[in-house]
Write an enzyme that holds these catalytic residues in place. Sequence first.
Site, mmCIF file in Angstrom:
data_model
loop_
_atom_site.group_PDB
_atom_site.id
_atom_site.type_symbol
_atom_site.label_atom_id
_atom_site.label_comp_id
_atom_site.label_asym_id
_atom_site.label_seq_id
_atom_site.Cartn_x
_atom_site.Cartn_y
_atom_site.Cartn_z
ATOM 1 N N ASP A 33 0.880 -1.163 0.000
ATOM 2 C CA ASP A 33 0.000 0.000 0.000
ATOM 3 C C ASP A 33 0.915 1.208 0.000
ATOM 4 O OD1 ASP A 33 -2.653 1.039 -0.076
ATOM 5 O OD2 ASP A 33 -2.346 1.800 1.948
ATOM 6 N N PHE A 58 2.911 6.827 -13.519
ATOM 7 C CA PHE A 58 1.471 6.786 -13.287
ATOM 8 C C PHE A 58 1.155 7.517 -11.988
ATOM 9 C CE2 PHE A 58 3.511 2.966 -11.709
ATOM 10 C CZ PHE A 58 2.962 2.760 -10.455
#
Length: 203
Positions: free
Chosen positions: A73, A155
């Site tokens: 994460d 990204f």
Amino acid sequence: MKILIATGNRDKLQEIAQIFSDHEVMGYHEIMEPFEIIEDGESFQANAIIKAKAIHERLSAQDRARYLILSDDSGISVPLLHGEPGIYSARYAGEPLSSKRNLQKLIEEIQKRGAERTPAHYTAAMAMILEGRIYTVHGWMHGEAIIAPRGERGFGYDPMFIPQGENRTLGEMEESEKNAISHRAKALKLARKLLQSLTKTEG
């Protein structure tokens, strides 16, 4: 050692496969139907563990012995915004989820504070489950967030983040350059070292 990644994100899978080039790396969706994982932890580490455990619980006993499960994460935090977006980086602008909308919202929030650039950092937390045991590592990348995005590579928030010691954004860097310094790459390299030490110990 086969490594099962708790993501269907092709960009992440590619980055992980480069770091673990001596292992077979695959997304969890290659061996089971994709399913929604509720990431309701209060930290990057908690969410990484939630994802890894969700995959682990759906594996057969045979597959649990066959695979190392790896999850992450990660996100960007801006002190000027009291740490936002933080663990909400992927859904900062709400539904429908969109990297472009997230990027624009962060730019707007920084602009509201009258800044054109401001300190920021990325955090990556990795969770690994090997033979039922959970291990975690972290990686960080410090730098600045700017309100004028540059570059088409990468990204997420890459076009608006300039790493410490650099003049270019992550969006302007070659993938190999980014992978040498990124928060996820740092955490992945630590995860690889940890895996090497664990498998040596078990061997």
